[in-house]
Design a protein around this motif. Structure first.
Motif, PDB file in Angstrom:
ATOM      1  N   UNK A 197       0.812  -1.093  -0.030  1.00  0.00           N
ATOM      2  CA  UNK A 197       0.148  -0.052  -0.076  1.00  0.00           C
ATOM      3  C   UNK A 197       0.895   1.311  -0.044  1.00  0.00           C
ATOM      4  N   UNK A 198       2.143   1.139  -0.234  1.00  0.00           N
ATOM      5  CA  UNK A 198       3.079   2.008   0.201  1.00  0.00           C
ATOM      6  C   UNK A 198       2.871   3.339  -0.862  1.00  0.00           C
ATOM      7  N   UNK A 199       2.205   3.318  -2.020  1.00  0.00           N
ATOM      8  CA  UNK A 199       1.947   4.301  -3.268  1.00  0.00           C
ATOM      9  C   UNK A 199       0.533   4.642  -3.349  1.00  0.00           C
ATOM     10  N   UNK A 200      -0.142   4.351  -2.367  1.00  0.00           N
ATOM     11  CA  UNK A 200      -1.752   4.228  -2.432  1.00  0.00           C
ATOM     12  C   UNK A 200      -2.338   5.504  -1.593  1.00  0.00           C
ATOM     13  N   UNK A 201      -3.399   5.871  -1.854  1.00  0.00           N
ATOM     14  CA  UNK A 201      -4.103   6.851  -1.115  1.00  0.00           C
ATOM     15  C   UNK A 201      -4.897   6.173  -0.265  1.00  0.00           C
ATOM     16  N   UNK A 202      -5.513   6.731   0.886  1.00  0.00           N
ATOM     17  CA  UNK A 202      -6.261   5.952   2.223  1.00  0.00           C
ATOM     18  C   UNK A 202      -7.214   5.264   1.700  1.00  0.00           C
ATOM     19  N   UNK A 203      -8.065   5.740   0.679  1.00  0.00           N
ATOM     20  CA  UNK A 203      -9.250   4.787   0.243  1.00  0.00           C
ATOM     21  C   UNK A 203      -8.849   3.433  -0.335  1.00  0.00           C
ATOM     22  N   UNK A 215      -6.190  -3.595   2.302  1.00  0.00           N
ATOM     23  CA  UNK A 215      -5.918  -4.271   3.763  1.00  0.00           C
ATOM     24  C   UNK A 215      -7.312  -5.069   3.995  1.00  0.00           C
ATOM     25  N   UNK A 216      -8.350  -4.840   3.359  1.00  0.00           N
ATOM     26  CA  UNK A 216      -9.592  -5.555   3.870  1.00  0.00           C
ATOM     27  C   UNK A 216      -9.366  -6.769   2.858  1.00  0.00           C
ATOM     28  N   UNK A 217      -8.828  -6.692   1.775  1.00  0.00           N
ATOM     29  CA  UNK A 217      -8.559  -7.969   0.981  1.00  0.00           C
ATOM     30  C   UNK A 217      -7.713  -8.591   1.560  1.00  0.00           C
ATOM     31  N   UNK A 218      -6.512  -8.102   1.927  1.00  0.00           N
ATOM     32  CA  UNK A 218      -5.540  -9.051   2.876  1.00  0.00           C
ATOM     33  C   UNK A 218      -6.193  -9.713   3.786  1.00  0.00           C
ATOM     34  N   UNK A 219      -6.990  -9.007   4.665  1.00  0.00           N
ATOM     35  CA  UNK A 219      -7.520  -9.583   5.775  1.00  0.00           C
ATOM     36  C   UNK A 219      -8.311 -11.066   5.558  1.00  0.00           C
ATOM     37  N   UNK A 220      -9.236 -10.760   4.331  1.00  0.00           N
ATOM     38  CA  UNK A 220     -10.017 -11.665   3.817  1.00  0.00           C
ATOM     39  C   UNK A 220      -9.291 -12.949   3.387  1.00  0.00           C
ATOM     40  N   UNK A 221      -8.277 -12.524   2.716  1.00  0.00           N
ATOM     41  CA  UNK A 221      -7.509 -13.779   2.053  1.00  0.00           C
ATOM     42  C   UNK A 221      -6.914 -14.539   3.213  1.00  0.00           C
ATOM     43  N   UNK A 222      -6.348 -13.669   4.349  1.00  0.00           N
ATOM     44  CA  UNK A 222      -5.724 -14.391   5.436  1.00  0.00           C
ATOM     45  C   UNK A 222      -6.829 -15.217   6.173  1.00  0.00           C
ATOM     46  N   UNK A 223      -7.965 -14.766   6.245  1.00  0.00           N
ATOM     47  CA  UNK A 223      -9.078 -15.334   7.143  1.00  0.00           C
ATOM     48  C   UNK A 223      -9.488 -16.559   6.198  1.00  0.00           C
ATOM     49  N   UNK A 224      -9.211 -16.574   4.864  1.00  0.00           N
ATOM     50  CA  UNK A 224      -9.697 -17.801   4.323  1.00  0.00           C
ATOM     51  C   UNK A 224      -8.571 -18.969   4.272  1.00  0.00           C
ATOM     52  N   UNK A 225      -7.385 -18.565   5.212  1.00  0.00           N
ATOM     53  CA  UNK A 225      -6.486 -19.583   5.227  1.00  0.00           C
ATOM     54  C   UNK A 225      -5.133 -19.770   4.442  1.00  0.00           C
ATOM     55  N   UNK A 226      -4.757 -18.442   4.066  1.00  0.00           N
ATOM     56  CA  UNK A 226      -3.588 -18.449   3.547  1.00  0.00           C
ATOM     57  C   UNK A 226      -2.596 -17.711   4.286  1.00  0.00           C
ATOM     58  N   UNK A 227      -1.511 -17.950   4.419  1.00  0.00           N
ATOM     59  CA  UNK A 227      -0.635 -17.607   5.241  1.00  0.00           C
ATOM     60  C   UNK A 227       0.051 -16.462   4.792  1.00  0.00           C
ATOM     61  N   UNK A 228      -0.298 -15.120   5.418  1.00  0.00           N
ATOM     62  CA  UNK A 228       0.165 -13.907   5.143  1.00  0.00           C
ATOM     63  C   UNK A 228       1.667 -13.343   5.879  1.00  0.00           C
ATOM     64  N   UNK A 229       2.654 -13.236   4.930  1.00  0.00           N
ATOM     65  CA  UNK A 229       3.793 -12.647   5.280  1.00  0.00           C
ATOM     66  C   UNK A 229       3.897 -11.429   4.504  1.00  0.00           C
ATOM     67  N   UNK A 230       3.879 -10.273   5.437  1.00  0.00           N
ATOM     68  CA  UNK A 230       4.018  -9.024   4.967  1.00  0.00           C
ATOM     69  C   UNK A 230       4.962  -8.105   5.271  1.00  0.00           C
ATOM     70  N   UNK A 231       5.658  -7.143   4.343  1.00  0.00           N
ATOM     71  CA  UNK A 231       6.559  -6.333   4.643  1.00  0.00           C
ATOM     72  C   UNK A 231       5.882  -5.045   4.834  1.00  0.00           C
ATOM     73  N   UNK A 232       6.420  -4.019   5.691  1.00  0.00           N
ATOM     74  CA  UNK A 232       5.996  -2.569   5.684  1.00  0.00           C
ATOM     75  C   UNK A 232       6.878  -1.910   6.717  1.00  0.00           C
ATOM     76  N   UNK A 233       6.793  -0.591   6.403  1.00  0.00           N
ATOM     77  CA  UNK A 233       7.468   0.245   7.217  1.00  0.00           C
ATOM     78  C   UNK A 233       6.352   1.244   7.988  1.00  0.00           C
ATOM     79  N   UNK A 234       5.137   0.848   7.295  1.00  0.00           N
ATOM     80  CA  UNK A 234       3.864   1.729   7.877  1.00  0.00           C
ATOM     81  C   UNK A 234       3.195   1.043   9.088  1.00  0.00           C
ATOM     82  N   UNK A 235       3.654   1.634  10.220  1.00  0.00           N
ATOM     83  CA  UNK A 235       3.200   1.417  11.575  1.00  0.00           C
ATOM     84  C   UNK A 235       1.729   1.147  11.506  1.00  0.00           C
ATOM     85  N   UNK A 236       0.874   2.002  10.815  1.00  0.00           N
ATOM     86  CA  UNK A 236      -0.493   1.885  10.975  1.00  0.00           C
ATOM     87  C   UNK A 236      -1.050   0.726  10.260  1.00  0.00           C
ATOM     88  N   UNK A 237      -0.270   0.414   9.171  1.00  0.00           N
ATOM     89  CA  UNK A 237      -0.847  -1.020   8.500  1.00  0.00           C
ATOM     90  C   UNK A 237      -0.520  -1.999   9.396  1.00  0.00           C
TER      91      UNK A 237
END
Lengths: 234, 276, 237
Positions: C160-166, C172-194
């Motif tokens: 999401x580094x290059x994206x606007x808030x919307x 992020x909602x999509x990532x949550x859904x994918x994680x919830x469906x059983x996929x292991x999420x490994x994400x790199x960020x320097x954004x504390x909020x995310x």
């Protein structure tokens, strides 16, 4: 009337009357160069794509050689092909010296390095952008190469046109291997050379104008296609 | 060259052959290596349609300097040679590359020069004297320098004038290494003298200030000969078709056709084939 | 089928031009949770992700998947990059392309690609050319392309580094859904909020080393290392 104006008048006359000799010469020019570019593309594009994507020892040397071949003098190619196709040469038994086939062969050799070198450049630029994504999706090198060629198709169109421009405009090679035989192997450039040597400079220049207009029209068409496509496909 | 590369090359050639194949059926043809003077004077444009109409055989002329034309034939790339340098032709036959030489026609060389005539040669009838004057005045002269028949003739004239070119050479002597037409263009643009065959001169358009300054010397005689390339050396030579063309061009009919070619009412070539 | 996870890194090192970017990392990634690799710029996060995904080869050490020969099972992993790379073809075709490389048959490809577009709310853009979509749409498409592969592990590099808030919210909602469906999420960020919004557990990376590995709640409440504390304070470390 100056030479330029005379040349334009000549060109206009030839075009308006649709001079049958001219039509034949123009059509042979286009057919020979088109066939040469098709062959050169079939050979040069895979080579360019391979060098762009693959890493192997001697790659840098190959790139330098290819780039140097961009400046290959057409008479040298003509002479080499002549010696190859001459009856006394290794491929003499084919008996195609002084035929359009020989001209296609020579032009293809002249143009293939252009297609390879220029396509290598655009495909390598694209590869830099696509590499991680394609590898992440599990693309094998050949697959990646094909995908890049397809994705670069509009810039490759320019590359192919550059090759066509070189082919249709060169005179040294086709003169030697074609022989400038009236009605058989005479093309735009050799006709221009002939008119020049007969001292009919306005007619030679007029033919030059026609050749220039053809190449111009072709490039303009390609540019329009490219712009439209770029706008559409991004 | 390994087998794979040979195969690829063959495939490439086949593709080339296919792509460039003309639409019509393959016509019977012979290849004639000839000189720029015969081609560019328009003689072949006059003769060949007559021959094609009579026999249905297309004569493909590759126009080169005489030396080059003989070389092309030596390599077996032509069926017939039609050139104008008797000593070189006789050597060609003696070496076994040609079957027999037949004389066909002649015209003559002319010395072309600027109207201003810096070497004062205009109107003279002696070409050797004229060459001497050009040398003495160091007036610019353009040489073909390409082993053509005209070049050979020029070199013979220098020799007759007793001038050793190797020593006499200077900026006045412009060795261009080019065909008759390009050499005439060069002479025209720098107002130089030049030895030319009359046929090319008559059909040459970019004359500028140039005009004929010396003509009519019998040493300017320019004989054309025709030779069938030796099928014993090059088995693919189209012996029958080539010989048929030679027979026609030295026949009464062929000779009449040559005599009939005129530019502005002026006859360019004079048939002189001996009855064979 | 044997699962890919856990993924184990054994004393992993990576050098570039004589500089140690990754200096001896040993870690294990379990199935199920959403792991966020956090750290300042230049900590080596992206390199670590690429080593895991196999885009880079380690200078020393090993990347060990539970199933041997996991490289052949590349399509069981997927990665979404900071800047999505779209092919010059339609949105649908971009997804189908990934499926084709994964060996999915022609007839199944279209259906699965269509489903992936719907899942990411992109169904109405199926026929549009991918490269003329907006940045947010392209990143969602990249996510759809990864999701369509039904990966066991999904790597995300600053998605999401290059994206606007919307657009960020949608991703992020999509990532949550994918994680919830059983996929292991490994994400790199320097954004504390995310990181706060998405992480179940945190790997804190600093100068090529793992300084901390903790559950997200605990990490954000009281980081153990001085550097992590400073990073959370918004200091430049």
């Amino acid at each position: 009337m100056g030479a330029g104006a005379q040349a334009l008048t000549h060109a206009a006359e030839l075009l308006v009357t649709l001079d049958p000799g001219l039509v034949q010469i123009v059509s042979l020019s286009l057919r020979v160069s088109f066939a040469a570019v098709v062959i050169a593309t079939l050979a040069g594009l895979p080579l360019g794509a391979t060098i762009a994507v693959a890493r192997f020892p001697g790659r840098q040397v190959l790139i330098v050689i290819l780039n140097a071949l961009l400046g290959l003098p057409s008479v040298v190619v003509g002479l080499a092909v002549y010696l190859l196709l001459s009856r006394a040469g290794p491929l003499g038994s084919m008996g195609i010296l002084f035929t359009p086939s020989a001209m296609v062969f020579a032009q293809a050799i002249l143009v293939a390095p252009i297609i390879a070198a220029l396509s290598r450049q655009s495909i390598e630029d694209a590869w830099r952008e696509y590499e991680e994504q394609l590898r992440s999706l599990g693309a094998a090198p050949v697959q990646a190469g094909l995908t890049l060629v397809w994705d670069c198709r509009f810039s490759l169109l320019t590359t192919v046109l550059a090759g066509f421009g070189r082919a249709v405009a060169e005179v040294g090679a086709v003169m030697i291997v074609g022989g400038n035989i009236d009605g058989v192997t005479r093309v735009m450039t050799t006709a221009i050379a002939l008119e020049t040597s007969m001292g009919d400079l306005p007619l030679a220049l007029g033919l030059g104008f026609i050749l220039l207009s053809l190449v111009l029209a072709l490039n303009a068409a390609a540019q329009v296609i490219k712009e439209a496509a770029q706008h559409r496909y991004g | 060259m390994n087998a794979v590369r040979r195969l690829l090359l063959a495939a490439l050639l086949a593709a080339a052959h296919f792509a460039a194949l003309p639409a019509g059926a393959q016509q019977k043809f012979i290849t004639v290596a000839s000189t720029t003077s015969t081609e560019q004077s328009g003689l072949f444009g006059h003769l060949l349609p007559i021959y094609a109409k009579k026999t249905g055989v297309q004569v493909r002329v590759v126009a080169l300097g005489t030396g080059q034309a003989l070389d092309v034939a030596r390599r077996g790339d032509a069926d017939v040679v039609f050139v104008h340098d008797k000593p070189a032709e006789e050597k060609f036959v003696a070496e076994g590359f040609g079957v027999a030489r037949r004389e066909v026609m002649y015209n003559d060389f002319v010395l072309i020069g600027p109207k201003s005539d810096p070497a004062q040669v205009a109107g003279g009838k002696d070409i050797v004297v004229a060459f001497g004057k050009i040398r003495a005045a160091q007036a610019p002269i353009v040489s073909r320098g390409d082993r053509s028949g005209t070049h050979s003739a020029e070199l013979r004239l220098w020799k007759m004038a007793g001038i050793g070119l190797a020593a006499a050479r200077g900026p006045w002597y412009r060795d261009t290494g080019s065909g008759m037409g390009p050499a005439l263009n060069t002479a025209s643009s720098m107002n130089a003298y030049i030895l030319a065959d009359r046929g090319t001169w008559l059909s040459f358009k970019n004359r500028g200030e140039l005009t004929i300054v010396v003509e009519g010397d019998q040493r300017l005689f320019n004989q054309y000969g025709v030779i069938l390339v030796n099928p014993a050396k090059h088995p693919h030579v189209k012996k029958e078709l080539g010989q048929a063309f030679i027979d026609w061009i030295v026949s009464d009919e062929g000779q009449r056709a040559i005599a009939g070619y005129k530019i502005g009412g002026e006859q360019l070539f004079f048939p002189n084939a001996k009855r064979g | 089928m044997q699962t890919l996870l856990p993924l184990r890194l054994e004393d992993l090192c990576f050098e570039a031009r004589g500089r140690g970017i990754i200096q001896g990392i040993s870690l294990e990634f379990e199935a199920g949770s959403r792991t966020v690799i956090l750290g300042p710029n230049g900590a080596g996060k992206s390199v670590l992700l690429r080593l895991c995904h196999g885009l880079l080869a380690p200078t020393s050490g090993r990347v060990v998947w539970n199933r041997s020969g996991a490289a052949n099972g590349r399509h069981r992993q997927a990665m979404v990059f900071q800047r999505p790379v779209m092919l010059r073809r339609s949105a649908l075709a971009n997804i189908a392309y990934g499926l084709k490389l994964a060996g999915v048959g022609r007839s199944e490809r279209q259906a699965r690609a269509q489903r992936a577009l719907e899942e990411l709310g992109l169904a109405q853009l199926a026929g549009r050319f991918a490269r003329v979509l907006s940045g947010g749409e392209q990143q969602r498409l990249a996510l759809a392309r990864a999701w369509a592969l039904e990966p066991e592990v999904l790597f995300l590099d600053e998605p999401t580094a290059n994206l606007d808030p919307a657009a960020t919210r949608e991703i992020e909602a999509a990532i949550s859904r994918i994680g919830a469906a059983g996929t292991k999420i490994i994400m790199v960020t320097h954004d504390l909020g995310a990181a706060k919004r998405l992480a179940d557990d945190i790997v804190f990376l600093h100068e090529g080393r793992v300084l901390e590995r903790a559950g997200a709640t605990r990490f954000f409440k009281g980081p153990a290392s001085r550097e992590a504390a400073a990073f959370l304070q918004g200091e430049l470390i």
